[in-house]
Design an enzyme around this catalytic site. Sequence first.
Site, PDB file in Angstrom:
ATOM      1  N   CYS A   1       8.224 -11.877  -6.852  1.00  0.00           N
ATOM      2  CA  CYS A   1       8.426 -13.304  -7.081  1.00  0.00           C
ATOM      3  C   CYS A   1       9.896 -13.671  -6.865  1.00  0.00           C
ATOM      4  O   CYS A   1      10.717 -12.817  -6.547  1.00  0.00           O
ATOM      5  CB  CYS A   1       8.011 -13.684  -8.498  1.00  0.00           C
TER       6      CYS A   1
ATOM      7  N   CYS B   1      12.625 -11.767  -8.669  1.00  0.00           N
ATOM      8  CA  CYS B   1      13.025 -10.481  -8.075  1.00  0.00           C
ATOM      9  C   CYS B   1      14.154 -10.731  -7.084  1.00  0.00           C
ATOM     10  O   CYS B   1      15.146  -9.988  -7.038  1.00  0.00           O
ATOM     11  CB  CYS B   1      11.860  -9.836  -7.332  1.00  0.00           C
TER      12      CYS B   1
ATOM     13  N   CYS C   1       4.358  30.044   4.399  1.00  0.00           N
ATOM     14  CA  CYS C   1       3.225  29.744   3.523  1.00  0.00           C
ATOM     15  C   CYS C   1       3.455  28.408   2.812  1.00  0.00           C
ATOM     16  O   CYS C   1       4.473  27.766   2.998  1.00  0.00           O
ATOM     17  CB  CYS C   1       3.026  30.850   2.498  1.00  0.00           C
TER      18      CYS C   1
ATOM     19  N   CYS D   1       6.650  27.599   1.090  1.00  0.00           N
ATOM     20  CA  CYS D   1       7.787  27.150   1.905  1.00  0.00           C
ATOM     21  C   CYS D   1       7.769  25.621   1.985  1.00  0.00           C
ATOM     22  O   CYS D   1       8.804  24.968   1.901  1.00  0.00           O
ATOM     23  CB  CYS D   1       7.703  27.730   3.307  1.00  0.00           C
TER      24      CYS D   1
ATOM     25  N   ASP E   1     -17.947  -6.358  12.832  1.00  0.00           N
ATOM     26  CA  ASP E   1     -17.680  -7.709  13.318  1.00  0.00           C
ATOM     27  C   ASP E   1     -18.687  -7.939  14.444  1.00  0.00           C
ATOM     28  O   ASP E   1     -19.093  -6.983  15.108  1.00  0.00           O
ATOM     29  CB  ASP E   1     -16.239  -7.742  13.837  1.00  0.00           C
TER      30      ASP E   1
ATOM     31  N   ASP F   1     -12.280  -5.878  16.234  1.00  0.00           N
ATOM     32  CA  ASP F   1     -11.404  -5.805  17.395  1.00  0.00           C
ATOM     33  C   ASP F   1     -10.352  -6.908  17.453  1.00  0.00           C
ATOM     34  O   ASP F   1      -9.385  -6.808  18.193  1.00  0.00           O
ATOM     35  CB  ASP F   1     -12.225  -5.845  18.688  1.00  0.00           C
TER      36      ASP F   1
ATOM     37  N   ASP G   1      -9.772  -9.920  12.466  1.00  0.00           N
ATOM     38  CA  ASP G   1     -10.394  -8.818  11.726  1.00  0.00           C
ATOM     39  C   ASP G   1      -9.357  -8.002  10.955  1.00  0.00           C
ATOM     40  O   ASP G   1      -9.721  -7.186  10.108  1.00  0.00           O
ATOM     41  CB  ASP G   1     -11.139  -7.877  12.682  1.00  0.00           C
TER      42      ASP G   1
END
Lengths: 71, 946
Positions: free
Chosen positions: B135, B138, B203, B206, B632, B831, B835
């Site tokens: 907001c 901030c 491994c 690490c 869609d 697509d 969307d």
Amino acid sequence: MIMAIQFARTLGFSSVTALAVGALFYVLSAEMSTASAAYTVNDTYLGTVFVFVLALIIGLAVWPRVLEKKE
Amino acid sequence: MEDVRIKVEGMTCQHCQMQVHDAIAVLDGVTMVRVDIEAGEATVSYDSLKIDLEQIKQAVRDADYQVVEEEETCPVPTLDGMKLMTEGIAREPVTTEAKDEAPRPKTAQSPPPKTELSPPDRTENTTIGVTGMTCASCVQNIEKGLGKLPGVIKAVVNLTTEKAVLEYDPAQVGPGQFTKTITDLGYGVVGESVTLHITGMTCASCVQNIERGLGKLDGVLKVSVNLTTEKGTVEYDPGRITVHDIIKAVTDIGYGAEEIKGVDADREREAREKEILSQKRNLILALILAVPVSVGEMGQNIAPLVNAVPGIMGFLGNDYFQFIFATLVMLLPGRQFFSGAYKGLKHGATDMNLLIATGTGSAYLISTASVYLDLGTGFEHKYFGTAVMLIAFIVLGRYMEANSRGKTSEAIKKLMGLQARTARIVVDKTEREVSIEDVKPGDIVVVRPGEKLPVDGIVVEGRSALDESMLTGESIPVEKNMGDEVIGATINKTGSFKYRATRVGSDTALAQIIKLVEDAQTSKAPIQRIADIVAGHFIVTVMSIALVAFFYWYFIGFERLDIAANYGIASPFLAALLIAITVLVIACPCAVGLATPIAVMVGTGKGAENGILIKGGEALETAQNLDTIVFDKTGTLTRGEPQLTDVVPGGGVSEDTVLMLAAVAEKGSEHPLGEAIVKGAAARGIDIPNGQDFNAIAGHGVQVTYEGSRVLLGTRKLMTDNGMDPAQLNNSMEAMENDGKTAMLIAKDNGIMGVIAVADTLKEHSAEAVKYLQEMGITTVMITGDNRLTAEAIARQVGIDRVLAEVLPQDKAAEVKKLQAKGQKVAMVGDGINDAPALMQADIGIALGSGTDVAMESAQIVLIKDDLRDVVSSIELSKRTMGKIKQGLFWAFAYNTAGIPIAVGLFGPYVIAPALAALFMAMSSVSVTANALLLKRFKLKRQEAV
């Protein structure tokens, strides 16, 4: 510099831990060697070194995390 | 009042569109803004008395977008001219009327610095991305906080763009303090990102070590390290830390690191080959040195062998020979474990190297001590053989693992290998062969049959068929004509043609696919994070278990089981040491760390090879749980453009006549329905003559004069208004309308000639994909803005379970949310730009590659081809990959769960020898890797069909 200090601190704590575990092993082993002939002085010495090293390694891995959490 | 169209570059998504829109809309004097992302332009109406064009452009630049130069900015003569882009939901601009009472920008100038005595010699500007603002307060908090810093001249925070723009005196303050202030205030800072190639990891520990080590650094915001790809992605604050510092930190921990810039197949391959070669050399050396030592050690206990070749066995069994050879093994192939363990320990990092170094080092040291010192009874036996065979087996495991890892990244290698090295471009009317790096956008590229296209572009001369299988998996060549888009790395099959380069270098579709797949492979599936944490703590746990086991076997087990008599080991120290070494060696968690990343790599690679781009482990993990898929309609299930479907003649004329008359009426029309009729007629080979006096009757149809006759094409009302009765064709018309088609009557000279219908038709594989999904137990839903009648007609054709009709584009995301609220795991397939919100709202967004960039950015899975069966393939792939991950983790944990109790002597001491434990450990990694690699043989449903 900060990293070196951190490592020194960790090494200190780890060494103390390893010394404590090593001393425990030494005392117990010395006790055993008086009771059984199978336990020689060499077993006690070598065993103490091995336990000290293993405990030191564990300490070096565990202490940084413990100190980090505390901070 | 002035109107202007400004070309804006750099908009890539709906968010950008909003940012540009908002940046302009908040300006005093701006009355209307319309931003079209696809056209890359903003259309602005403004009061020239209050604001000038340059200020508007500057606002766009301040929002971090580029404005093209003045001469390219197109003035818009009238507001009517702005009736643009209203056709088609995929091109929806963001438009609002900026009102005087509109909220002012949530930006403010900070108070001037209080401590400044004289103006600074030089000021600098910086922009910092800020997260976590919700907001205006901030904004205030951050502006105040930054404004208090000495040296800050101006601090402007924008809530919408989530950016803080600062002007400051570099002599007094720097970006590091800005980011610190922002983070201290409780907000996040968006950092830069660097990808590192990290060597020396063995491994999961690490991974944990590096992540933890880098995570501690001031300025590092996020770290993700992948063992299998040997890559680490670090998000950092450039104001507080540099890439150099990050690399140095990695090397300090004990690993190698270098920055990866762009796509470099050769360097990747070189690094991989170097690792394999190094482990191969280590393995050969280890075997050459370890076998004689081991034979010498074991041979002493096998009397027939000693008797057969007493001289050789005596030599091999000699303590000094064994010591020298074992020392060479420790110093050469074994050095990697000791140096790795040392470097790691310096930073409190524990890894597999530590376990190996402790185990082998102990066996080596005690044996060496017993060669040179008189340790007394029980120490006659040496364990050089154990130490060297441990090293040999572990190096064997590492060599096999390096080979397997190379195979997992084959998909990326294949993609990289697709790139052409050179291009033939036209320079001064002559063709010249140049390196691919020298091709610039706008260059004319010449391609001959059989050649690979070097970059992306648009055909400007000639025609051909291109093999796009390497990118799409589709084996049938695709016809390309003038104006068609072509993709770099595809192969020209038939004719020569020229095309204009549009995207080169890292902008090409191939480069972006590689980047996407690489990012996906570096990202972690949630299950992997858990495995990494477990593996990270595992090493310390194992060391502790080894210590406890040593205590037990030294003080209790040795005497209780009479090891000296039953197993021939007279020293309690050696008896306990062998157990501890076995525990250390058998319990390495490498397999745990490898199980997930290898499966994710193979899974995403397999997808990429088949035109399915999965953007990370999380998507892969989520896709397996989907139970609802929302499609869609337009452009996804259907082709998105109407086609002629029916021609029904009436009044004794032929179909062709009816169609010809309709085509005459619509010839030259730009309306999609008209275009469909003209195309349909042309496809039937009908010659379409020209009509005269074209007249569009709004909402009803068209009227045209043809050979002196009046031709009408349109609705029932158009006919009745002109005195005609369409009753004779009403049944046909209603049947068409019930099928979701748009039916139109055609009349000539007051006589109805017939009815024709156009409709958006289904894509070839839509129904098949829906059927497969239903067989998998997934509910299919179609979402569309169409009316219910049309929507249900399409749904019937495709066999969809549920229809959400008359949904406005902006409400699609809300509909997805409603489904999620019912506890359904929803994927959205779409697509278009419209969307995008729904794709982001869904648990998994699946975008079609033929769709808009916005849709593809918003989705977690991109289907390069226009084939909806790939939705099925994505889910299948996800299930298979997760299956492999679970199998891998199960076996990895099973090895350790079974191995540790055996090693500690729960079933009796020395059930398994240390060297054998090393072999088991190596095999656990190899078998988990090999199992994950089996995924490469898995055939997708579509492939099976082929």
